[in-house]
Design a protein around this motif. Structure first.
Motif, PDB file in Angstrom:
ATOM      1  N   MET A   2       3.988   5.366  16.648  1.00 20.33           N
ATOM      2  CA  MET A   2       3.176   5.906  15.556  1.00 20.33           C
ATOM      3  C   MET A   2       4.038   6.307  14.366  1.00 20.33           C
ATOM      4  O   MET A   2       3.643   6.137  13.207  1.00 20.33           O
ATOM      5  N   VAL A   3       5.226   6.821  14.636  1.00 23.27           N
ATOM      6  CA  VAL A   3       6.160   7.159  13.553  1.00 23.27           C
ATOM      7  C   VAL A   3       6.607   5.886  12.850  1.00 23.27           C
ATOM      8  O   VAL A   3       6.652   5.828  11.602  1.00 23.27           O
ATOM      9  N   ARG A   4       6.924   4.849  13.625  1.00 17.34           N
ATOM     10  CA  ARG A   4       7.342   3.577  13.022  1.00 17.34           C
ATOM     11  C   ARG A   4       6.238   3.013  12.136  1.00 17.34           C
ATOM     12  O   ARG A   4       6.496   2.532  11.027  1.00 17.34           O
ATOM     13  N   ASN A   5       4.991   3.080  12.601  1.00 19.40           N
ATOM     14  CA  ASN A   5       3.861   2.597  11.808  1.00 19.40           C
ATOM     15  C   ASN A   5       3.709   3.381  10.505  1.00 19.40           C
ATOM     16  O   ASN A   5       3.314   2.836   9.478  1.00 19.40           O
ATOM     17  N   PHE A  20       6.011   4.649   8.718  1.00 22.46           N
ATOM     18  CA  PHE A  20       7.073   4.349   7.762  1.00 22.46           C
ATOM     19  C   PHE A  20       7.318   2.843   7.636  1.00 22.46           C
ATOM     20  O   PHE A  20       8.375   2.417   7.187  1.00 22.46           O
ATOM     21  N   ALA A  21       6.311   2.071   8.007  1.00 22.51           N
ATOM     22  CA  ALA A  21       6.393   0.623   7.848  1.00 22.51           C
ATOM     23  C   ALA A  21       6.284   0.256   6.371  1.00 22.51           C
ATOM     24  O   ALA A  21       5.895   1.076   5.533  1.00 22.51           O
ATOM     25  N   GLU A  22       6.639  -0.967   6.044  1.00 22.73           N
ATOM     26  CA  GLU A  22       6.501  -1.483   4.682  1.00 22.73           C
ATOM     27  C   GLU A  22       5.784  -2.828   4.757  1.00 22.73           C
ATOM     28  O   GLU A  22       6.264  -3.858   4.298  1.00 22.73           O
ATOM     29  N   LYS A  23       4.598  -2.793   5.330  1.00 20.36           N
ATOM     30  CA  LYS A  23       3.828  -4.022   5.539  1.00 20.36           C
ATOM     31  C   LYS A  23       3.288  -4.524   4.198  1.00 20.36           C
ATOM     32  O   LYS A  23       2.533  -3.837   3.522  1.00 20.36           O
ATOM     33  N   LEU A  59      -1.665   5.060  13.718  1.00 19.60           N
ATOM     34  CA  LEU A  59      -2.006   4.236  14.876  1.00 19.60           C
ATOM     35  C   LEU A  59      -3.216   3.390  14.498  1.00 19.60           C
ATOM     36  O   LEU A  59      -4.257   3.924  14.102  1.00 19.60           O
ATOM     37  N   GLY A  60      -3.063   2.078  14.569  1.00 24.15           N
ATOM     38  CA  GLY A  60      -4.179   1.192  14.274  1.00 24.15           C
ATOM     39  C   GLY A  60      -4.450   0.986  12.800  1.00 24.15           C
ATOM     40  O   GLY A  60      -5.364   0.240  12.441  1.00 24.15           O
ATOM     41  N   ALA A  61      -3.683   1.637  11.936  1.00 23.06           N
ATOM     42  CA  ALA A  61      -3.835   1.480  10.479  1.00 23.06           C
ATOM     43  C   ALA A  61      -2.451   1.611   9.856  1.00 23.06           C
ATOM     44  O   ALA A  61      -2.142   2.607   9.213  1.00 23.06           O
ATOM     45  N   PRO A  62      -1.593   0.614  10.027  1.00 25.03           N
ATOM     46  CA  PRO A  62      -0.204   0.724   9.579  1.00 25.03           C
ATOM     47  C   PRO A  62      -0.089   0.873   8.075  1.00 25.03           C
ATOM     48  O   PRO A  62      -0.949   0.435   7.313  1.00 25.03           O
TER      49      PRO A  62
END
Length: 250
Positions: free
Chosen positions: A18-21, A23-26, A234-237
């Motif tokens: 969840m932390v990775r999501n 701070f993602a850069e999608k 979670l579920g919404a990156p």
């Protein structure tokens, strides 16, 4: 005992995910066609909303962009103005930047924010429209929703003429239903909901962000780039968008 250890490890793994999501850069890249009575040259628009506490890297984009629209919540209470200035500096180095206010932006000193915008040449859309690329029939309309002005829509669309191709941006998608009649637009942009931020399967506080192509317009609601309160997703990156926009002559 082994069961509890496994459960703890699974919970920890989920937390890291969840932390990775968060701070993602999608990057979502899509091509859309907007109905137009007058032709315009295709262009690339970067849309980013709900930055909040995040840092925007100088190398976020490594290909040409024609304009950037910040859909509100660039900042929130507690974010250093130095970080805001650095984010704006990195974005304006890519392309001209346009900004609309979100509900959290005025938690910091508005005068200081406007000074940063002025220094880097950011155009703040305070219930107004601007022509894009020198084309008077191609307009970007920005609404300051959370100022709660009774004449906000009238002012925002005041310079829009019948037959213009209109890109409309508000921090909240709850303005979309108002875009009809005299306030028509071909592309609608918003953030604010964070896509629910934490979703359990199909369930979340708000709908997941999406781009919908409808009969008369295109609607984009972004999950947003940052988070608030809980820096978890979670579920919404976390995401941002690059739209290649082309005309579709009526």
């Amino acid at each position: 005992m082994k069961y509890f250890i496994r459960l703890a490890l699974a919970a920890f793994a989920l937390l890291l995910f969840m932390v990775r999501n968060a701070f993602a850069e999608k990057l979502n890249k899509q091509t859309i066609h907007l109905a137009s009575e007058k032709p315009f040259d295709p262009f690339q628009l970067l849309f980013i909303a709900d930055i909040h506490r995040r840092t925007i890297k100088a190398d976020l984009i490594d290909f040409p962009i024609d304009l950037i629209v910040i859909g509100g919540d660039l900042v929130e209470k507690g974010v250093p103005l130095k970080r805001v200035a650095e984010n704006i500096k990195n974005l304006t180095a890519i392309a001209p930047v346009y900004f609309v206010w979100g509900n959290n932006d005025r938690e910091v000193d508005e005068t200081s924010l406007r000074k940063i915008f002025a220094h880097y040449g950011v155009t703040v859309l305070d219930d107004e429209s601007v022509s894009l690329f020198g084309n008077s029939r191609l307009k970007l309309v920005g609404l300051d929703h959370f100022a709660y002005k009774p004449d906000g829509f009238d002012n925002a669309f005041k310079a829009v003429e019948v037959g213009d191709t209109v890109l409309f941006v508000s921090h909240t998608p709850f303005d979309f239903w108002k875009i009809k009649g005299p306030y028509s637009a071909e592309l609608l942009l918003a953030g604010h909901t964070h896509g629910g931020q934490i979703r359990i399967g199909p369930f979340g506080l708000f709908k997941k962000g999406s781009l919908k192509v409808k009969e008369d317009r295109v609607e984009l609601i972004s999950n947003g780039f940052g988070t608030t309160t809980l820096h978890l997703r979670l579920g919404a990156p976390a995401e941002f968008h690059v739209l290649t926009i082309k005309p579709k002559l009526k």
